[in-house]
Structures are given as C-alpha cells and as structure tokens.
Write an enzyme that holds these catalytic residues in place. Structure first.
Site, PDB file in Angstrom:
ATOM      1  N   LEU A 221      18.870  43.008  60.937  1.00  0.00           N
ATOM      2  CA  LEU A 221      17.341  43.595  62.200  1.00  0.00           C
ATOM      3  C   LEU A 221      16.556  44.872  60.918  1.00  0.00           C
ATOM      4  O   LEU A 221      15.436  45.417  60.436  1.00  0.00           O
ATOM      5  CB  LEU A 221      17.889  44.828  63.205  1.00  0.00           C
ATOM      6  CG  LEU A 221      18.656  44.547  63.987  1.00  0.00           C
ATOM      7  CD1 LEU A 221      18.889  45.622  65.126  1.00  0.00           C
ATOM      8  CD2 LEU A 221      17.565  43.613  64.739  1.00  0.00           C
ATOM      9  N   GLY A 222      16.754  45.906  60.413  1.00  0.00           N
ATOM     10  CA  GLY A 222      16.903  46.942  58.568  1.00  0.00           C
ATOM     11  C   GLY A 222      17.466  47.290  58.379  1.00  0.00           C
ATOM     12  O   GLY A 222      18.405  46.714  58.279  1.00  0.00           O
ATOM     13  N   TRP A 223      16.687  47.806  57.036  1.00  0.00           N
ATOM     14  CA  TRP A 223      17.993  48.361  56.250  1.00  0.00           C
ATOM     15  C   TRP A 223      17.079  49.878  55.710  1.00  0.00           C
ATOM     16  O   TRP A 223      15.793  49.613  55.679  1.00  0.00           O
ATOM     17  CB  TRP A 223      18.149  47.441  54.803  1.00  0.00           C
ATOM     18  CG  TRP A 223      16.249  46.826  54.177  1.00  0.00           C
ATOM     19  CD1 TRP A 223      15.671  46.436  54.943  1.00  0.00           C
ATOM     20  CD2 TRP A 223      16.319  48.386  52.829  1.00  0.00           C
ATOM     21  NE1 TRP A 223      14.263  46.046  53.877  1.00  0.00           N
ATOM     22  CE2 TRP A 223      14.523  47.217  52.690  1.00  0.00           C
ATOM     23  CE3 TRP A 223      16.497  48.557  52.054  1.00  0.00           C
ATOM     24  CZ2 TRP A 223      14.222  47.875  52.022  1.00  0.00           C
ATOM     25  CZ3 TRP A 223      15.565  49.576  51.299  1.00  0.00           C
ATOM     26  CH2 TRP A 223      14.366  48.968  51.075  1.00  0.00           C
ATOM     27  N   GLY A 224      17.773  50.178  55.072  1.00  0.00           N
ATOM     28  CA  GLY A 224      17.782  51.807  54.308  1.00  0.00           C
ATOM     29  C   GLY A 224      18.175  52.394  52.757  1.00  0.00           C
ATOM     30  O   GLY A 224      19.120  50.864  52.700  1.00  0.00           O
TER      31      GLY A 224
ATOM     32  N   PHE B 260      20.713  54.330  52.704  1.00  0.00           N
ATOM     33  CA  PHE B 260      21.999  54.416  53.077  1.00  0.00           C
ATOM     34  C   PHE B 260      22.354  53.082  53.339  1.00  0.00           C
ATOM     35  O   PHE B 260      24.041  53.252  53.987  1.00  0.00           O
ATOM     36  CB  PHE B 260      22.301  55.449  53.892  1.00  0.00           C
ATOM     37  CG  PHE B 260      21.991  56.545  53.099  1.00  0.00           C
ATOM     38  CD1 PHE B 260      21.363  57.028  51.451  1.00  0.00           C
ATOM     39  CD2 PHE B 260      22.802  58.209  53.732  1.00  0.00           C
ATOM     40  CE1 PHE B 260      21.243  58.345  50.971  1.00  0.00           C
ATOM     41  CE2 PHE B 260      22.243  59.043  52.896  1.00  0.00           C
ATOM     42  CZ  PHE B 260      21.546  59.099  51.506  1.00  0.00           C
ATOM     43  N   SER B 261      22.024  51.995  54.354  1.00  0.00           N
ATOM     44  CA  SER B 261      22.402  51.411  55.257  1.00  0.00           C
ATOM     45  C   SER B 261      21.588  50.534  55.680  1.00  0.00           C
ATOM     46  O   SER B 261      20.450  50.365  55.588  1.00  0.00           O
ATOM     47  CB  SER B 261      22.903  52.477  56.755  1.00  0.00           C
ATOM     48  OG  SER B 261      21.967  52.504  57.451  1.00  0.00           O
TER      49      SER B 261
ATOM     50  N   VAL C 260      21.274  47.712  59.202  1.00  0.00           N
ATOM     51  CA  VAL C 260      21.060  48.081  60.277  1.00  0.00           C
ATOM     52  C   VAL C 260      21.277  45.883  61.020  1.00  0.00           C
ATOM     53  O   VAL C 260      20.459  45.546  60.601  1.00  0.00           O
ATOM     54  CB  VAL C 260      20.626  48.460  61.188  1.00  0.00           C
ATOM     55  CG1 VAL C 260      20.755  48.895  62.731  1.00  0.00           C
ATOM     56  CG2 VAL C 260      20.332  49.797  61.062  1.00  0.00           C
TER      57      VAL C 260
ATOM     58  N   LYS D 197      25.445  49.329  62.697  1.00  0.00           N
ATOM     59  CA  LYS D 197      24.691  50.334  61.893  1.00  0.00           C
ATOM     60  C   LYS D 197      25.899  50.079  60.438  1.00  0.00           C
ATOM     61  O   LYS D 197      26.864  51.167  60.873  1.00  0.00           O
ATOM     62  CB  LYS D 197      24.312  51.787  61.573  1.00  0.00           C
ATOM     63  CG  LYS D 197      24.318  52.249  60.788  1.00  0.00           C
ATOM     64  CD  LYS D 197      22.431  53.726  60.980  1.00  0.00           C
ATOM     65  CE  LYS D 197      22.465  54.198  59.777  1.00  0.00           C
ATOM     66  NZ  LYS D 197      21.784  55.496  60.204  1.00  0.00           N
TER      67      LYS D 197
ATOM     68  N   ASP E  96      13.153  65.219  60.260  1.00  0.00           N
ATOM     69  CA  ASP E  96      12.374  63.693  58.848  1.00  0.00           C
ATOM     70  C   ASP E  96      12.238  63.413  61.023  1.00  0.00           C
ATOM     71  O   ASP E  96      11.473  61.611  60.795  1.00  0.00           O
ATOM     72  CB  ASP E  96      13.152  63.023  59.217  1.00  0.00           C
ATOM     73  CG  ASP E  96      12.556  62.145  57.879  1.00  0.00           C
ATOM     74  OD1 ASP E  96      11.551  62.659  57.521  1.00  0.00           O
ATOM     75  OD2 ASP E  96      12.972  61.165  57.523  1.00  0.00           O
TER      76      ASP E  96
END
Length: 380
Positions: A53-56, A58-59, A61, A76, A150
C-alpha cells in the site's frame, strides 16, 4: 518531513512527499525493511500479504488478508533496527490507549487490531495490524490526552477509497492465500502496476497544464468538475509514530515544517494547540489547493523566521522583539487572500477567515480547543 516519512501509511497514498517514487533497494538490508511478497504469511499464518500500500522511512505497509476474521487489514512492517522497533512499540502503546478508550471504534482515530513480531533475513520486525482505510484527506478529532505532533493531509485518511476498484471488498478482490500464487507475480507485477499508476498521474497533470489559457492577461485554469457523490467523507487520523502524551513529551523537533506551529519553531514548549495549528493549515490547503505556509530560503534569513519567544528567540529577534533579518513584511488579510486569489465570495471568505484566525493565533493559549472549533458558526 517528520512523522509520516518516519513511519508508514495505512491507505492507498503511497510513497514519500519528496521526489523519490518508491522506497528503493537501499533499505532492504540488515536493520532495514522486510522484503514481503504477495502470499507471504505472518503471525503463524493468520495474515497473508496481498499487495503493498505504501512506505515510509520507518516501515512498509501492506494490504493483508486476515484468515481468522475473513477481512482485509493494513499490515505495517517496521524496519528491524532497534530505534525503529522502539518507535513502533511507542506507537503501539498510544494506539492501544486509543482503542481502550474507544471500544466501539466510533472516534476518528485508526484502530489497532493486533501487533506481533516477525523474523526475517534483515532481523526481527515489529508489525502493527490496523483496520484498512482509504485515501488521505482531512478531519480532526483529538482524544485521550495525546498530542499527535504531525497532523497534515497525508496523515488523515478516508474510511473508504475514492475509487471503488481500489477497495478490495467493493471490487470483489479475491485474496491471495497460496504463497506460490503470490510468488508467480512477485515484485515485477507490483512494480509495473505502480509505474503504470504513476504514468497515469503524470498524464493527468500534463492534461491539466495544457488546459491553462490566458484570458486578458489573467491565467485561468480549466479543470474538470468532480463529484463527491457516493464517496464517504468520514476520516480517521493515522500514524501515531511521533505522537506523545501531553505530560510525557518527546524531545526534539515535531511537526512537518509547512504545518509547524510557531511555538515549536522557537522552542517555547507546546501542547494540544500545536495540533490545532496544523489543522488550520490543512483546512486552508483543502479549501484552496495551496499551502498556507510555504517556507522559502532567502539570503539573510532561515525558513523558520517567525515571531514569539522561546529558547531560539534570539536567533530570530532583536532585544526589541523585532525580526532580525526580515525588515519589511507585506501583510495581506486572510479574507482578502481568499477573495482576490482564490475567488471566494465575500461571505464565504469572511466566514472561513473568522474560523481560521483564532486557531492561527501566535499565542498557543489563545487558540480554541477542538471542541470549541466544532461550535463555530462557520460549521453551520
């Protein structure tokens, strides 16, 4: 960017806010991401990975299928290094408190469903399972003595997706349960799909740019009218990786710069009202399509030049309280900005400006609470 790029995503908004299109391969190493594939099973086989689904930073998902409850969830998977694991455990504590205080899941905060650890080639990864949500938008509700730190549009997701085809339930998506089926497609198909979506997005932007025409020296943009019919606007706040208890604040800078409150910039302490400042910035952005504050560098000033008092005040102000490096500020009343730049009607501009001004008070104690905001006449 702060928390979101430091943590992860729960809906279909994927990638970072910068120019990087995906997480790349550098993060897949010791202490880094877990290289999940469609069909991979987690928590003793209960959760089966479907698609990313997505990313950052730190992780990552993933959309996953919960075989025990027969439902789709967001999984996640945190990076395995110690600092990332600690951040995930911190988020779990906060989300657990939210879930305990909202047993009926009626508040606008993402619900934590499960958490566990998963061992992989790059180490042991803390995993969070939350309800599956949709595309990011805006709605704010603050509860339980937590400061999010945030808030921004990317961290508020619609409960359902805008495009029904993106919803695994409404689209009738058949979950992948066999690992061999998942491996048959692997990352090639996922990467190809993501690239195709990006290409479509670029084409859409190009089409909008082509529609710009000059009328009497004034640039007008012709955009296709969009309808919200059939789309639920119920939202939930996500990503509590950098959130904190009001009486146990984290050290260091909080909030993404464009949504950062003045008291945070100058280091004079913060409370719930810092989240409200971010909310006001988001409200303006949703109403106009532009950032309320878009910091830019200048030769003699920093992006954080602003008025108030705190541990960093001497960096920005002289002993008289005047800005050191910005000598001439051009003031443009908010209601006039809405009318002259964004073509609001006078009544709409006045009402919206009246709603935003108190929330954007430089003195944190003067800002209204979230409950008070909901009582403002503008909402009616």
């Amino acid at each position: 960017m702060a928390s979101l790029l430091g943590n992860g995503w729960y809906g279909y908004s994927s990638g970072s806010e910068g120019e990087d299109e995906d997480e790349g391969t550098e993060g897949y190493r010791k202490g880094g991401y877990y290289a999940a594939r469609p069909g991979d099973r987690f928590a003793g086989g209960r959760y089966v990975a479907q698609r990313k689904l997505g990313w950052g930073n730190f992780s990552i998902v993933w959309l996953a299928y919960d075989t025990l409850q027969s439902r789709f969830v967001a999984l996640k998977i945190q990076k395995s290094a110690r600092d990332y694991a600690h951040a995930a455990l911190h988020e779990i504590k906060l989300l657990s408190a939210v879930a305990k205080g909202d047993p009926m899941n009626s508040k606008c905060v993402v619900k934590l469903l499960d958490q566990f650890k998963h061992a992989g080639p790059n180490g042991q990864h803390v995993c969070l399972v939350t309800e599956f949500l949709g595309d990011s938008l805006l709605r704010l509700i603050r509860e339980l003595g937590i400061i999010h730190t945030d808030l921004k549009p990317e961290n508020v997701l619609l409960v359902s997706t805008i495009n029904p085809a993106k919803d695994p339930v409404r689209s009738g998506f058949t979950p992948i349960l066999d690992l061999s089926v998942g491996n048959q497609y692997g990352r090639t198909v996922i990467s190809f799909s993501e690239k195709m979506l990006r290409m479509r997005a670029r084409r859409a932007v190009a089409k909008i740019s082509q529609r710009r025409v000059s009328l009497g020296g004034v640039l007008a943009e012709v955009e296709k009218e969009r309808s919200l019919d059939g789309i639920s606007l119920k939202c939930k706040i996500v990503d509590f990786g950098s959130a904190c208890w009001a009486d146990q604040q984290l050290s260091g800078e909080i909030q993404t710069r464009q949504y950062r409150a003045p008291e945070v910039i100058i280091g004079s302490g913060y409370s719930y009202s810092a989240d409200l400042w971010s909310f006001a910035c988001m409200a303006f952005e949703l109403a106009t399509g532009d950032l309320l504050f878009a910091p830019k560098n200048c030769q003699r000033c920093s992006e954080d030049e602003i008025a108030s008092s705190g541990t960093h005040s001497k960096d920005y102000f002289d002993r008289y309280g005047d800005l050191k490096r910005i000598k001439r500020l051009k003031f443009w009343p908010l209601d006039r900005v809405l009318v002259e730049r964004y073509n609001f009607t006078e009544p709409d501009a006045q009402g919206f400006a009246d709603f935003l001004r108190p929330i954007l008070d430089f003195t944190p104690e003067n800002r209204p609470s979230a409950a008070q905001c909901l009582k403002h006449p503008w909402f009616n």
